[in-house]
Design an enzyme around this catalytic site. Structure first.
Site, PDB file in Angstrom:
ATOM      1  N   GLY A 269       0.830  -1.188   0.000  1.00  0.00           N
ATOM      2  CA  GLY A 269       0.000   0.000   0.000  1.00  0.00           C
ATOM      3  C   GLY A 269       0.869   1.245   0.000  1.00  0.00           C
ATOM      4  O   GLY A 269       2.094   1.169   0.056  1.00  0.00           O
ATOM      5  N   VAL A 270       0.231   2.410  -0.044  1.00  0.00           N
ATOM      6  CA  VAL A 270       0.956   3.675  -0.121  1.00  0.00           C
ATOM      7  C   VAL A 270       0.856   4.396   1.218  1.00  0.00           C
ATOM      8  O   VAL A 270      -0.178   4.355   1.862  1.00  0.00           O
ATOM      9  CB  VAL A 270       0.361   4.572  -1.221  1.00  0.00           C
ATOM     10  CG1 VAL A 270       1.123   5.880  -1.325  1.00  0.00           C
ATOM     11  CG2 VAL A 270       0.392   3.844  -2.547  1.00  0.00           C
ATOM     12  N   GLY A 271       1.931   5.022   1.631  1.00  0.00           N
ATOM     13  CA  GLY A 271       1.880   5.825   2.842  1.00  0.00           C
ATOM     14  C   GLY A 271       3.172   5.739   3.604  1.00  0.00           C
ATOM     15  O   GLY A 271       4.153   5.155   3.136  1.00  0.00           O
ATOM     16  N   ASN A 272       3.156   6.314   4.787  1.00  0.00           N
ATOM     17  CA  ASN A 272       4.398   6.416   5.538  1.00  0.00           C
ATOM     18  C   ASN A 272       4.824   5.070   6.138  1.00  0.00           C
ATOM     19  O   ASN A 272       6.018   4.773   6.191  1.00  0.00           O
ATOM     20  CB  ASN A 272       4.252   7.480   6.627  1.00  0.00           C
ATOM     21  CG  ASN A 272       4.157   8.869   6.006  1.00  0.00           C
ATOM     22  OD1 ASN A 272       4.911   9.198   5.098  1.00  0.00           O
ATOM     23  ND2 ASN A 272       3.205   9.664   6.462  1.00  0.00           N
ATOM     24  N   GLU A 294       0.390  -2.178  -6.949  1.00  0.00           N
ATOM     25  CA  GLU A 294      -0.375  -1.154  -7.641  1.00  0.00           C
ATOM     26  C   GLU A 294       0.458   0.090  -7.887  1.00  0.00           C
ATOM     27  O   GLU A 294       0.404   0.702  -8.950  1.00  0.00           O
ATOM     28  CB  GLU A 294      -1.579  -0.752  -6.797  1.00  0.00           C
ATOM     29  CG  GLU A 294      -2.546  -1.876  -6.556  1.00  0.00           C
ATOM     30  CD  GLU A 294      -3.512  -1.532  -5.454  1.00  0.00           C
ATOM     31  OE1 GLU A 294      -4.685  -1.890  -5.590  1.00  0.00           O
ATOM     32  OE2 GLU A 294      -3.104  -0.918  -4.453  1.00  0.00           O
ATOM     33  N   ASN A 384     -10.922   6.973   2.558  1.00  0.00           N
ATOM     34  CA  ASN A 384     -10.546   6.944   1.142  1.00  0.00           C
ATOM     35  C   ASN A 384     -11.341   5.866   0.405  1.00  0.00           C
ATOM     36  O   ASN A 384     -12.253   6.155  -0.337  1.00  0.00           O
ATOM     37  CB  ASN A 384      -9.044   6.704   0.982  1.00  0.00           C
ATOM     38  CG  ASN A 384      -8.215   7.811   1.609  1.00  0.00           C
ATOM     39  OD1 ASN A 384      -8.647   8.962   1.663  1.00  0.00           O
ATOM     40  ND2 ASN A 384      -7.055   7.479   2.102  1.00  0.00           N
ATOM     41  N   LYS A 408      -5.004   9.448  16.822  1.00  0.00           N
ATOM     42  CA  LYS A 408      -5.493  10.691  17.432  1.00  0.00           C
ATOM     43  C   LYS A 408      -4.993  10.842  18.871  1.00  0.00           C
ATOM     44  O   LYS A 408      -5.805  10.866  19.827  1.00  0.00           O
ATOM     45  CB  LYS A 408      -7.034  10.731  17.394  1.00  0.00           C
ATOM     46  CG  LYS A 408      -7.626  10.716  15.994  1.00  0.00           C
ATOM     47  CD  LYS A 408      -7.810  12.106  15.441  1.00  0.00           C
ATOM     48  CE  LYS A 408      -8.306  12.050  13.993  1.00  0.00           C
ATOM     49  NZ  LYS A 408      -8.061  13.293  13.285  1.00  0.00           N
TER      50      LYS A 408
END
Lengths: 510, 510
Positions: A269-272, A294, A384, A408
């Site tokens: 997946g994409v992200g940090n 992907e 998303n 959070k």
């Protein structure tokens, strides 16, 4: 002076300003655009269309379109059209703040779909006719075929099905992308489908450009504008811990003989957090890895450079501005290492199963029994979308879901009694990783999974409360296979909505 | 006197009583047995093993096994072993009252798995070593290969992986089954997998018997005992209405050009509603249909006889005693029409997607947004399992889920605000059918789906309450994409647990 990107004379004659092209799109139409994860989306026509819609609305005229893409795009597309309330229906994925706001205030209808389903559902007629396709290109060849830019997504299907086509030729995109794509033209509708002849992640099985009937091309627009290219955050301690647990696990699986020394094709997946995993792999000692995924992001480019990754197959990019600049400089190298496919192929159940991909994705929350929520905040608010995570979780070799154990500022636990929405069921989830540790759920019954998740993944602030729920459910649940106390199962989420904190300690009984 | 079913001399010498064979199974072992939906399971060794376990327990000795099969079996297997508390872990499917009771009192650990995942997860090592395989056969050939009986299930994998093998040769099963099976030996572990060369539901791609190393066969047991063969209920009015809505829909899809005149390969769950659908198809005017499914039941045999169905591919049977008697009489006909495959192939994602199967399955409940619960009563109590429904719902052409709109004399609504457990997510569900009508969820956003389900599928007794929940959720939900009121979302289930009735009218506010 570089060669003209539009090498077909007839199509050079159809170059028009963006506003002229946008005028060919009419209210109520279904418009299918290129774009995947902020790469390769049209930049100019959507903004011109948004301006046109704004004028129409100001004049009291109704004007909305149904908008299909590959996946997420950028402010110039989703943002611009959402801001003017120009989208009646959106699918199959988005990550835009303005679109998200309207989805969650109930004014924008959104269909969140598996990315491997979209092309075939369009072909099957499940979304109705496609009126106009708008796709970004690096170039148009002499024969009128279209060289896509930094993503392929569903563009092949859009060009095949749309009645009219608008092409944006973007000079900002490197000409050296030409030859990196692999567009497979062997798909068909059942009962005429045949095996897809791909056996290794780096097999090329198609063509380097998109076919299109030149007569359908009603406009060509020239642009010179960058992809979204958001920066990644520097790797933080939490992400590094998650990556560390995961890489230790992969080494363990190789030692046990359950994975080859060079693993199996990676989907990320994409992200940090995924970027931290990729950074961890760079130092892991693994070699000759492959990716069948992907999206290629910064970390994967680094792995290709260092040879840790031998090749990468994808359908789009998500690069920081710095990574993009370097990518352009080294494009001749990357064109030998990267294959850009349609998302029908990058996410295809047949291929994901055959190759035995290792799916690595983020999550919103997981429950005691291993069900995953990837999309909905507190069960109702879309973040998303599911994207391709389900394509890999269901059909791959194993599925790994990762998240910090809290969100959070600690007010939300990522491990909850019952997830407030399910995107991946207990049947599709192998491994959960938080900064606390890794839970291996393979071969475990629901109650055994709960023990693992509480002991290894939950944050200490929530461990006692999870244990307490689980023990009381074991005692009082109607059935003891998947023990639950229904009046409490979603109470953590409601507590957060009511008080801003899921922690029971922050909410002493009154 | 018929030819001996054991044609290999060395293996004839290994014939022993069931008790002798059962003595080869030891406490703590993983035992993998044949059997799928009450067909083709071993009948004698499991009962002998249960007797042995009972003796051990009476003597104060611990004795449990881990039990793997194809799918559900029968009282002689699951029932006998569950009754003596002989099963520590059970997978991937069951439907036995005694096993179910222990699963739900929390004493039997159960893993409910996609049937297409089981063989590969065993190969991947996710379930540990397999100590003993026990498989039912129609015959053992001269070369020692084993002709399975009325199901194949995972027997190929069990014979490949087990250290020791026990074969039950069942004279009750018709010798004419020989030649009906198609055992594919082209599977491999990634990264060595290749395309599966099956393009039509009636393609034969394998061998007619199971290979096994004869040295691994430690015992052969002779039996003469019937499969479970439960009767089906006569088609009732509710099932007939459901079938009517579904067949009308299929005709409509053909008219619209979205399905070929002979549809696409049908997958059908087992039970009275699917049987009603098959009975409806018999009178529908459809011809030359095909089935690519898990289980062949009475109605499908009738369709094959009448030519409505041209061929059927499956991995097991579920026949009434009458249907079984007729099947035996006509076995030479059915051997030309039916192909019995391994469940790895019958449910394979690659093939289900390629063929474009139409999945038709039952459900426990569906929620307003199209999520399906196939397994859990009131969120915690396991009924049977997900079986292969997910293999077809996810990867097929479209997925259809069917149920009466109410259960338990109207005290339970099959359409609820939020399902209490999710087996198939909103992403995997195309069509819902109840006796009230049919909801076509394709191309709809969550809120559009809710309107369809309330208007077309809900029982009138529950329609107002669903509408009321939905309207208040639209107004008060945190997010309006998938509107929910968390404190109420599962309250219908809790009301049924508290009062025995989900109906609000039956529970006036106090």
């Amino acid at each position: 002076m570089s060669e003209d990107r539009i090498r077909n004379a007839a199509l050079r004659d159809r170059v028009v300003p963006a506003a002229t092209a946008a005028a060919l799109i009419h209210p109520g139409q279904t418009v299918a655009m290129s774009g995947f994860t902020g790469s390769g989306y049209p930049k100019s026509v959507p903004q011109a269309l948004a301006a046109r819609i704004e004028v129409a609305h100001a004049a009291g005229e109704a004007f909305q379109i149904r908008l299909l893409t590959g996946a997420s795009t950028a402010p110039e597309l989703d943002g611009a059209l959402a801001k003017v309330d120009g989208i009646a229906l959106r699918l199959p994925f988005q990550s835009d703040p303005d679109a998200r706001r309207r989805i969650n205030d109930g004014t924008l209808a959104y269909i969140d779909a598996h990315l491997s389903h979209v092309a075939q559902h369009a072909w099957f007629g499940f979304y109705g006719d496609i009126d106009v396709a708008v796709v970004e290109a690096v170039a148009i060849r002499e024969d009128g075929s279209i060289v896509p830019s930094t993503s392929v997504g569903n563009s092949k299907t859009w060009l095949d099905l749309a009645k009219h086509v608008i092409v944006e030729v973007n000079d900002w995109q490197p000409a050296g992308l030409e030859g990196m794509h692999d567009i497979y033209y062997g798909t068909a509708l059942p009962p005429h489908r045949r095996p897809i002849p791909l056996e290794h992640p780096d097999d090329r099985i198609g063509e380097t450009a998109l076919r299109v009937d030149p007569d359908k091309i009603v406009a060509v627009v020239r642009t010179r504008a960058p992809d979204r290219n958001s920066p990644f955050s520097p790797v933080d301690a939490t992400s590094e811990q998650i990556a560390g647990h995961l890489i230790e696990f992969l080494r363990h699986e190789v030692d046990k003989g359950r994975l080859p020394a060079n693993l199996l094709p990676l989907q990320s997946g994409v992200g940090n957090i995924p970027n931290a995993v990729l950074a961890g792999l760079a130092k892991s000692g693994f070699r000759d890895l492959t990716a069948f995924t992907e999206v290629i992001q910064d970390g994967m480019l680094d792995l290709l450079r260092s040879g840790v990754l031998a090749s990468a197959s994808c359908t789009g990019f998500a690069m920081s501005p710095e990574a993009n600049a370097a990518f352009k400089d080294e494009i001749d190298f990357f064109r030998r290492k990267i294959i850009l496919r349609t998302q029908e192929i990058s996410n295809h159940p047949e291929l994901v199963r055959r190759l035995g991909c290792i799916g690595m994705n983020g999550m919103v929350e997981v429950d005691l029994y291993g069900n995953i929520n990837s999309t909905h905040i507190m069960g109702s608010r879309m973040q998303n979308g599911i994207g391709g995570s389900g394509d890999f979780a269901r059909n791959g070799f194993m599925s790994i879901f990762m998240s910090p154990s809290t969100a959070k500022n600690g007010t939300i636990s990522s491990i909850v009694p019952m997830v407030s929405h399910v995107d991946h069921t207990e049947h599709d989830v192998s491994i959960i990783v938080t900064e606390q540790g890794l839970a291996d759920l393979r071969g475990l019954s629901p109650k055994q999974r709960a023990r693992q998740l509480i002991d290894r993944c939950a944050h200490p602030d929530y461990r006692d409360a999870l244990e307490d729920y689980f023990e009381r459910a074991l005692r009082d649940s109607y059935g003891k296979h998947t023990p639950h106390l229904l009046p409490e199962a979603l109470s953590w989420h409601q507590r957060w909505l009511d008080t801003g904190d899921m922690r029971p300690a922050a909410n002493p009984p009154t």
